[in-house]
Write an enzyme that holds these catalytic residues in place. Structure first.
Site, PDB file in Angstrom:
ATOM      1  CE  LYS A 212      -3.271   2.904   0.633  1.00  0.00           C
ATOM      2  NZ  LYS A 212      -4.419   3.126  -0.210  1.00  0.00           N
ATOM      3  CB  CYS A 266      -3.700   8.486   0.284  1.00  0.00           C
ATOM      4  SG  CYS A 266      -5.436   8.441   0.718  1.00  0.00           S
TER       5      CYS A 266
HETATM    6  N1  SAJ Z   1      -1.729  14.867  -8.844  1.00  0.00           N
HETATM    7  C1  SAJ Z   1      -0.864  15.644  -9.609  1.00  0.00           C
HETATM    8  N2  SAJ Z   1      -0.460  15.165 -10.823  1.00  0.00           N
HETATM    9  C2  SAJ Z   1      -0.892  13.969 -11.307  1.00  0.00           C
HETATM   10  C3  SAJ Z   1      -1.755  13.183 -10.524  1.00  0.00           C
HETATM   11  C4  SAJ Z   1      -2.163  13.658  -9.282  1.00  0.00           C
HETATM   12  O1  SAJ Z   1      -0.445  16.738  -9.206  1.00  0.00           O
HETATM   13  O2  SAJ Z   1      -0.501  13.628 -12.441  1.00  0.00           O
HETATM   14  C5  SAJ Z   1      -2.156  15.360  -7.510  1.00  0.00           C
HETATM   15  C6  SAJ Z   1      -3.664  15.596  -7.411  1.00  0.00           C
HETATM   16  O3  SAJ Z   1      -4.024  16.843  -7.911  1.00  0.00           O
HETATM   17  C7  SAJ Z   1      -3.885  15.463  -5.906  1.00  0.00           C
HETATM   18  C8  SAJ Z   1      -2.854  14.427  -5.500  1.00  0.00           C
HETATM   19  O4  SAJ Z   1      -1.910  14.355  -6.552  1.00  0.00           O
HETATM   20  O5  SAJ Z   1      -3.599  16.681  -5.245  1.00  0.00           O
HETATM   21  C9  SAJ Z   1      -3.428  13.040  -5.243  1.00  0.00           C
HETATM   22  O6  SAJ Z   1      -4.411  12.708  -6.215  1.00  0.00           O
HETATM   23  P1  SAJ Z   1      -4.508  11.271  -6.882  1.00  0.00           P
HETATM   24  O7  SAJ Z   1      -5.597  11.292  -7.871  1.00  0.00           O
HETATM   25  O8  SAJ Z   1      -3.175  10.870  -7.397  1.00  0.00           O
HETATM   26  O9  SAJ Z   1      -4.789  10.278  -5.686  1.00  0.00           O
HETATM   27  P2  SAJ Z   1      -5.839  10.171  -4.452  1.00  0.00           P
HETATM   28  O10 SAJ Z   1      -5.180  10.747  -3.247  1.00  0.00           O
HETATM   29  O11 SAJ Z   1      -7.179  10.684  -4.797  1.00  0.00           O
HETATM   30  O12 SAJ Z   1      -5.952   8.556  -4.321  1.00  0.00           O
HETATM   31  C10 SAJ Z   1      -4.759   7.793  -4.174  1.00  0.00           C
HETATM   32  C11 SAJ Z   1      -4.809   6.598  -5.167  1.00  0.00           C
HETATM   33  N3  SAJ Z   1      -3.505   5.962  -5.199  1.00  0.00           N
HETATM   34  C12 SAJ Z   1      -2.840   5.728  -6.382  1.00  0.00           C
HETATM   35  O13 SAJ Z   1      -3.279   6.119  -7.452  1.00  0.00           O
HETATM   36  C13 SAJ Z   1      -1.552   4.984  -6.298  1.00  0.00           C
HETATM   37  C14 SAJ Z   1      -5.885   5.605  -4.725  1.00  0.00           C
HETATM   38  O14 SAJ Z   1      -5.869   4.447  -5.545  1.00  0.00           O
HETATM   39  C15 SAJ Z   1      -5.662   5.201  -3.265  1.00  0.00           C
HETATM   40  O15 SAJ Z   1      -6.663   4.302  -2.820  1.00  0.00           O
HETATM   41  C16 SAJ Z   1      -5.738   6.452  -2.418  1.00  0.00           C
HETATM   42  O16 SAJ Z   1      -4.664   7.330  -2.837  1.00  0.00           O
HETATM   43  C17 SAJ Z   1      -5.581   6.035  -0.957  1.00  0.00           C
HETATM   44  O17 SAJ Z   1      -6.609   5.995  -0.258  1.00  0.00           O
HETATM   45  O18 SAJ Z   1      -4.467   5.676  -0.551  1.00  0.00           O
END
Ligand code: SAJ
Length: 414
Positions: A212, A266
């Site tokens: 995780k 997360c």
């Molecule tokens: N972000 C960027 N650039 C990107 C992708 C995301 O700046 O290319 C930023 C987003 O704007 C946001 C942050 O990262 O601020 C996180 O967003 P996210 O969409 O990457 O992830 P979360 O936090 O919504 O969900 C993540 C997911 N983990 C992965 O994709 C590895 C989800 O599957 C997990 O279940 C979740 O964390 C968790 O609960 O751990």
């Protein structure tokens, strides 16, 4: 059916949807939460969190008597724990909620029970939970003493769902099922097979805990790469979004998108659990966190620089959520940026967040919450912080008289 009653401890963003999906398969679920407000809301068939389509399903399972919420645990065949694991000041994991959940269920455990920890946890947390349970219930045996034939088995099975798509991903995603014993892993896989259509991948609890943390650290490191590139590009007068689009045409390159920083509960947290466990070794993971945490300050510096060219600048900040098309403002880099700008007193700050009707406490009295039109009409500087679909309605020609800081490549990418 092996599991007639399942208890979910923690009815938040993960616990409530999971409890609801299990109940929707005809299993009696006892949901437990310390918040009386959450319990009362759920028992009315309503929800206290935001997740698409969850309200209808909760309403249905509560009406059918399949899900009941209460503030104290009761006996069940399996207990699942989905409580928060925040970090403390020094970026150390805080396991106090897991410990409290363990102590709360201990009096209700009986021979043959399965306890599953779902909360994101540092490696070794499931073993710690087993030790807390063993201390509270010396009359029962646990895996550390009795292995496969323990009275109560424990497993670690992380949730991996994406907020906004939880109901679909809970069912479709593959599931890592880490048992403290092989028997625990098999028992947990049986439970998940009630609602998971993806594959249940069996392993031990320590590997599952690390998996995780690894998934979210992988994403954090990759976003840090994109964020660092965007800063390098600024220095070299290159459009980072065009650059990334071109580089991604290589068959083995897949760079993520730069932004104003990494938010949510997360990705910005979990890598610290690895750093805490192996501080000397986790050099890149630590640096990625630092790069991503620096990005909001970099955006503020750009805004301050732009503001210095105006006498009394009006600064419109578009979007406060931690990512696009959601209303979740917690741990949002955008809120941090707006707060830092307000503190600097460099001008009038207008915030636009179409998904909320009031400002978070941090911004109250310092920033004006306005609609998109008002913000664009009045702004000298426009900072695009979240790529909400809603902002597609802004006509680019309206921005021509403004300085635009586009942190997401919303306009600059095309
Ligand atoms: N972000 C960027 N650039 C990107 C992708 C995301 O700046 O290319 C930023 C987003 O704007 C946001 C942050 O990262 O601020 C996180 O967003 P996210 O969409 O990457 O992830 P979360 O936090 O919504 O969900 C993540 C997911 N983990 C992965 O994709 C590895 C989800 O599957 C997990 O279940 C979740 O964390 C968790 O609960 O751990």
């Amino acid at each position: 059916m092996k599991y007639q009653t399942v208890s979910m401890i923690g009815l938040g963003y993960i616990g409530l949807p999971t409890a609801t999906v299990i109940a929707s398969r005809g299993i009696k679920v006892i949901g437990v939460d310390v918040s009386q407000h959450a319990v009362d809301t759920i028992n009315r068939g309503q929800i206290h969190i935001v997740e698409p389509d969850l309200d209808g399903l909760v309403h249905h399972v509560v009406n059918e008597g399949l899900l009941v919420a209460q503030t104290t645990p009761a006996e069940a065949d399996a207990f699942m724990i989905a409580v928060p694991t925040p970090f403390t000041e020094g970026n150390k994991p805080d396991l106090s909620y897991i410990e409290a959940a363990g102590k709360a269920i201990a009096p209700f455990l009986k021979k043959g029970n399965l306890v599953i920890l779902e909360s994101t946890s540092p490696v070794g947390a499931t073993e710690k939970l087993a030790a807390w349970l063993a201390e509270a219930r010396p009359d029962l045996s646990f895996p550390q003493q009795n292995g496969e034939s323990a009275d109560v088995q424990l497993a670690y099975c992380p949730e991996r769902v994406l907020p906004g798509h939880v109901l679909r991903e809970l069912v479709e995603n593959d599931r890592i099922v880490g048992g403290m014993t092989q028997r625990a892993a098999e028992m947990a896989a049986d439970l998940y097979s009630i609602f998971v259509k993806g594959e249940c991948l069996l392993t031990d609890s320590r590997t599952a805990e690390m998996a995780k943390l690894t998934e979210n650290s992988f994403r954090d490191v990759n976003i840090a790469f994109a964020n660092e590139l965007s800063i390098i590009c600024d220095k070299l007068s290159i459009n980072p979004w065009e650059l990334i689009k071109l580089a991604n045409r290589h068959p083995r390159v897949n760079i993520l998108q730069p932004g104003p920083g990494v938010g949510g509960h997360c990705i910005a947290v979990d890598p610290w659990f690895i750093v805490d466990s192996a501080p000397e070794e986790a050099r890149m993971i630590r640096t990625a966190r630092e790069v991503n945490d620096f990005k909001p300050h970099y955006i503020v510096a750009q805004a301050v620089n732009a503001a210095s060219k105006f006498k009394a600048p009006v600064i419109a900040c578009l979007g406060l959520a931690f990512k696009a098309n959601i209303d979740d403002l917690r741990e949002s880099p955008s809120v941090g940026i707006v707060a830092e700008l307000a503190e600097k007193g460099i001008g009038r700050i207008l915030a636009v967040e179409p998904h909320v009707s009031s400002l978070p406490n941090k911004l109250l009295g310092k920033v004006e919450l306005v609609d998109t039109q008002t913000a664009i009409d009045q702004a000298d500087i426009v900072i695009l912080l979240v790529d909400h679909k809603h902002f597609n309605r802004i006509r680019p020609e309206k921005l021509q008289r403004c300085v635009v800081i586009d942190t997401r490549g919303f306009w600059s990418a095309s």
